[in-house]
Design an enzyme around this catalytic site. Structure first.
Site, PDB file in Angstrom:
ATOM      1  CE1 TYR A 166       2.330   0.274  -7.576  1.00  0.00           C
ATOM      2  CE2 TYR A 166       3.802   2.075  -8.181  1.00  0.00           C
ATOM      3  CZ  TYR A 166       2.975   1.459  -7.265  1.00  0.00           C
ATOM      4  OH  TYR A 166       2.776   2.041  -6.036  1.00  0.00           O
ATOM      5  CE  LYS A 170      -0.576   2.815  -7.338  1.00  0.00           C
ATOM      6  NZ  LYS A 170      -1.854   2.740  -6.576  1.00  0.00           N
ATOM      7  CB  ALA A 198       4.592   4.532   3.807  1.00  0.00           C
ATOM      8  NE  ARG A 201       1.299  -6.682   0.898  1.00  0.00           N
ATOM      9  CZ  ARG A 201       0.525  -7.663   0.449  1.00  0.00           C
ATOM     10  NH1 ARG A 201       0.886  -8.921   0.627  1.00  0.00           N
ATOM     11  NH2 ARG A 201      -0.613  -7.391  -0.171  1.00  0.00           N
TER      12      ARG A 201
END
Length: 305
Positions: A166, A170, A198, A201
């Site tokens: 990840y 990113k 934010a 999920r």
């Protein structure tokens, strides 16, 4: 203040079936944009598809009078990326805005992360970004207008444990967006990065009881401005977390010049090399940070002779 609207604009938003992407889609549609809601309805790992989340967002948008169409193609392949952009062109006849928000998570430490899980996350975040950018950029260039928003993360800026895949994907968004900004400068295409946080999920399993309000709707206005024709920046990064919006940027210390170096001299001067108290180099990507970096570095060498 006059409301900033998106009338007659067409936006493609990947990963728009839930969370941040849905907030972006609903905000832009409420302001007049026609939206391609892309989401194959996959699990957080991205290994199962089928939930009809894109259609649900389209229904919600149409209920308040907006215009939207669902796309369930995957960004993970070149054909999928092209199909997503074609949905905008075939349905609405144009493409003005591309927001790449689609993402998956497959955690694992550096000692255990499988090659399959590493590649699968890059397929969606990084290669997925290229797949839709590659399909969209020629269309925007021909039209002389475009707004591209790619999604990074604080994990991409600063790293995090157990998510090397990840973090790599990113951080790569920064380089890709900068190239879009540079190549797009001459043809009216601007590209920036959003660094959002934010409660979606992806926060499942984390104790968020002490967190301040962090709903996706707090991030959406920053993305909306980056996607708007009035956006005045390109090749930059905006952070949006818990109501705070800020600029993130890459800078260099002035450093230390010597005509030659030894390992020992690096050790001797490391404090000066790392000193951030001086005049930092903050080089604007557009129009010429790459060249400015070289010119300023060469100038030090010339002055030191």
């Amino acid at each position: 203040m006059t409301q900033l609207r998106f009338d007659d604009r067409v936006a493609v938003i990947t990963g728009a079936g839930r969370g941040l992407g849905r907030a972006y889609a609903e905000l832009l549609a409420a302001r007049g944009a026609r939206v391609v809601v892309n989401d194959p309805g996959g699990t957080l790992r991205g290994d199962e598809h089928g939930e009809d989340v894109a259609a649900e967002v389209v229904r919600a948008i149409r209920e308040f009078g907006g215009a939207a169409v669902a796309s369930t193609d995957s960004v993970a392949t070149p054909a999928g990326g092209q199909a997503i952009i074609d949905t905008a062109l075939n349905t609405f006849g144009r493409l003005d805005i591309l927001i790449h928000n689609a993402g998956t998570v497959r955690p694992g430490s550096l000692s255990e992360l499988s090659f399959e899980d590493f590649e699968a996350v890059l397929d969606v975040h990084l290669r997925g970004a290229f797949h839709v950018v590659r399909a969209a950029f020629p269309q925007m260039s021909a039209a002389g207008y475009g707004r591209v928003v790619l999604t990074s993360s604080i994990g991409g800026l600063y790293g995090n444990q157990r998510v090397a895949n990840y973090a790599v994907a990113k951080s790569a968004m920064i380089g890709l967006s900068n190239v879009v900004a540079l190549e797009g400068a001459a043809v009216g295409v601007r590209s920036n990065v959003i660094v959002p946080a934010a409660l979606t999920r992806m926060a499942e399993g984390i104790d968020t009881s002490a967190y301040p309000p962090m709903q996706p709707e707090l991030v959406a206005p920053a993305v909306g401005w980056l996607a708007h024709e009035s956006c005045s920046i390109s090749g930059e990064m905006l952070v949006a977390i818990a109501g705070r919006v800020a600029r993130a940027y890459i800078a260099e210390t002035p450093g230390v010049y010597r005509p030659s170096w030894t390992i020992e001299q690096i050790a001797e001067h490391i404090a000066g090399i790392r000193d951030t108290a001086g005049d930092a180099w903050i080089l604007p990507v557009v129009p010429s940070a790459h060249i400015d970096h070289i010119v300023k570095s060469f100038a030090l060498a010339t002055e030191g002779k």
